[in-house]
Motif scaffolding. Structure first.
Motif: not given
Length: 285
Positions: A133-152
């Motif tokens: 429950x700690x690791x999987x949400x981090x994977x999900x957040x990485x994927x969501x962050x990658x899809x934002x297309x912001x410069x950072x």
């Protein structure tokens, strides 16, 4: 390059970026139900988390492994890829991150259990906490962050990935280690949220609720580098991403990272990467 080549779930994807993530939902007989066979591996590292079903790795060899829900797999750069859906299971859903590591991560990428150079970690074996429950949400957040297309976006994803790798080190029960102190983790997060500011050891010690000397000693003991070097590594990593993904001038990037003198920033960048910021950008156009 065809549209299919641009899909990281399909054969032929070049994996040229510094970080790519996703989830591969394999179901028996569907278009993603094929075997991954890369004898020479990739230029970067793959971190793979099975969330349902099962996969089979190195089938028919003494190193054969089955990965199920809660199992992590770390495939280093240049290491053979030989895996797919386990034939006894109808599906294999797995989250993954492809990345080029920061220099400060090397110790976290040495897992105890390895087969053919590939690391394996079972989160269900973690005795001290509910690890999945700690690791999987981090994977999900990485994927969501990658899809934002912001410069950072990529840098934010790298920061989340860093948390995953630190947690994996904590959960590797077979490895003799001193778990990363929660106060050091809190300081790392604070640094990454304030990279543009002048951060003193005194201020960071207060964040850690420790004396200056105790904080500096513990930081280096647990992360392998001084706090000053760690801050510099994070800034250079972000500078690299901004040079590749934006049109910001070198002096703008320098100011964004908290360097008041662009020439000094260029010297620090060259000391770390061997080339100037402008030459680095030119080679990645």
């Amino acid at each position: 390059m065809t549209d299919e080549n641009l899909d990281p779930l399909k054969p032929g994807y070049p994996f040229n970026a510094h970080l790519v993530s996703g989830i591969t939902p394999i179901v028996k007989g569907d278009e993603l139900d094929f075997w991954i066979d890369r004898p020479k591996g990739l230029k970067g590292i793959i971190l793979n988390l099975t969330v349902s079903g099962a996969g089979l790795v190195f089938p028919g060899t003494p190193q054969e492994q089955t990965v199920r829900s809660g199992n992590l797999m770390l495939i280093p750069a240049g290491t053979k890829h030989d895996y797919g859906r386990h034939p006894d299971f109808h599906n294999w859903y797995h989250r993954w991150v492809y990345f080029r590591p920061r220099a400060t991560w090397m110790d976290w990428l040495k897992w105890t259990k390895t087969h053919n150079g590939v690391g394996f970690l079972d989160l269900e074996e973690c005795k001290t906490c509910e690890a999945l429950p700690i690791i999987e949400p981090l994977f999900q957040s990485i994927d969501q962050s990658c899809k934002t297309h912001s410069i950072v976006a990529e840098e934010l994803s790298l920061n989340l990935l860093e948390q995953v790798l630190i947690r994996c080190r904590e959960y590797d029960n077979a490895r003799p280690k001193l778990p990363v102190d929660h106060r050091i983790l809190r300081v790392c997060q604070f640094i990454n949220e304030n990279l543009s500011k002048e951060l003193s050891v005194e201020e960071l010690s207060r964040v850690a609720c420790m004396s200056n000397s105790r904080f500096s000693h513990l930081f280096k003991k647990q992360l392998g580098v001084s706090v000053r070097q760690w801050i510099e590594d994070q800034r250079i990593s972000l500078a690299r991403q901004l040079l590749i993904t934006t049109d910001l001038a070198v002096n703008q990037i320098s100011g964004y990272l908290g360097y008041q003198d662009a020439l000094y920033f260029s010297r620090v960048f060259k000391k770390n990467l061997g080339v100037s910021p402008r030459d680095f950008r030119q080679t990645h156009l």
